[in-house]
Scaffold this active site. Sequence first.
Site, PDB file in Angstrom:
ATOM      1  N   GLN A  97      -5.332  -2.042   9.499  1.00 56.56           N
ATOM      2  CA  GLN A  97      -4.933  -3.157   8.784  1.00 56.56           C
ATOM      3  C   GLN A  97      -5.467  -4.376   9.730  1.00 56.56           C
ATOM      4  OE1 GLN A  97      -3.402  -3.768   5.757  1.00 56.56           O
ATOM      5  NE2 GLN A  97      -4.220  -5.763   6.253  1.00 56.56           N
ATOM      6  N   LYS A 111       0.886  -1.204  -0.034  1.00 57.96           N
ATOM      7  CA  LYS A 111      -0.022   0.055   0.080  1.00 57.96           C
ATOM      8  C   LYS A 111       1.005   1.394   0.120  1.00 57.96           C
ATOM      9  CE  LYS A 111      -3.807  -2.623   2.147  1.00 57.96           C
ATOM     10  NZ  LYS A 111      -4.289  -3.275   3.346  1.00 57.96           N
ATOM     11  N   ASP A 163     -11.545   1.747   3.075  1.00 59.34           N
ATOM     12  CA  ASP A 163     -11.522   0.187   2.931  1.00 59.34           C
ATOM     13  C   ASP A 163     -13.073  -0.342   2.675  1.00 59.34           C
ATOM     14  OD1 ASP A 163      -9.356  -1.678   2.545  1.00 59.34           O
ATOM     15  OD2 ASP A 163      -9.515  -2.034   4.745  1.00 59.34           O
TER      16      ASP A 163
END
Length: 283
Positions: A97, A53, A120
């Site tokens: 995460q 990322k 997300d």
Amino acid sequence: MISNILDGRKISAEIRSSIKEEVLKLKARGINPTLAVVLVGENPASKVYVRQKEKGCGETGITSRKYELPAETTHEELLSLVKKLNEDKEVHGILVQFPLPAHLNETEVLAVMNPEKDVDGFHALNVGKLVSGLPCFEPCTPKGVITLIESTGIPIEGKSAVVTGRSNIVGKPVASMLLARNATVTIAHSKTRNLQKVVAQADIVVAAIGKPRFITADMIKEGAIVIDVGINRLPEGIVGDVDFKEAARKASWITPVPGGVGPMTIAMLLQNTLLAAGKQGEN
């Protein structure tokens, strides 16, 4: 039939190039798209994903802020950081995460996140909007799946689609997104009877069941589009949920593993961050 390979690396590179141009336009307006990534603990796979990322941000001109927290971080400390990032006007996207260490509650972490920074697409408000067909941040992997299908030029509308797997991360959202595009959608899973028969009638197969090479060639309809979301680590390397070599002889289009859906997930995260920056810059 020898199928066409859906090259996720190539398609994602084209998307990243487009994102880079749009980032420059935002910067010219004084908006610096910024993604904050929070990593708790030492999960090796999570560290790899975060590095990917960061690399994607670097390639497109998006500013990446990484917050690495020790595994013993308390729930209150993590929630406090997320709330702080919510208030930071220079941060447009927040990504915590997952998976988190067992003592931390992922649902509560998502609940305190500003849904307008939830790049997300996992916040309950974004999930609800997705199911309702309202504009929202679409979760990255399902968004990548749809983008790959659309890249074939074959219309989704009217097609029979089978999604194997019912996770909140892939199965359920990708089914909603296919339905929104007027496919007739079936979600199959470990309790589905006659699974082979169910999958074999599909024009579009999205394999996200988490079992290596579970979808075999005899389950694939001639000419179907096959999208393999699976990532299974075996002694011989990484393989998908589809028996690629044999299924490729029947599918019209198929994704490889690796190099199919994976690169698209990162590209969609960058795209969502760009969208978040543009939207917040208008406020």
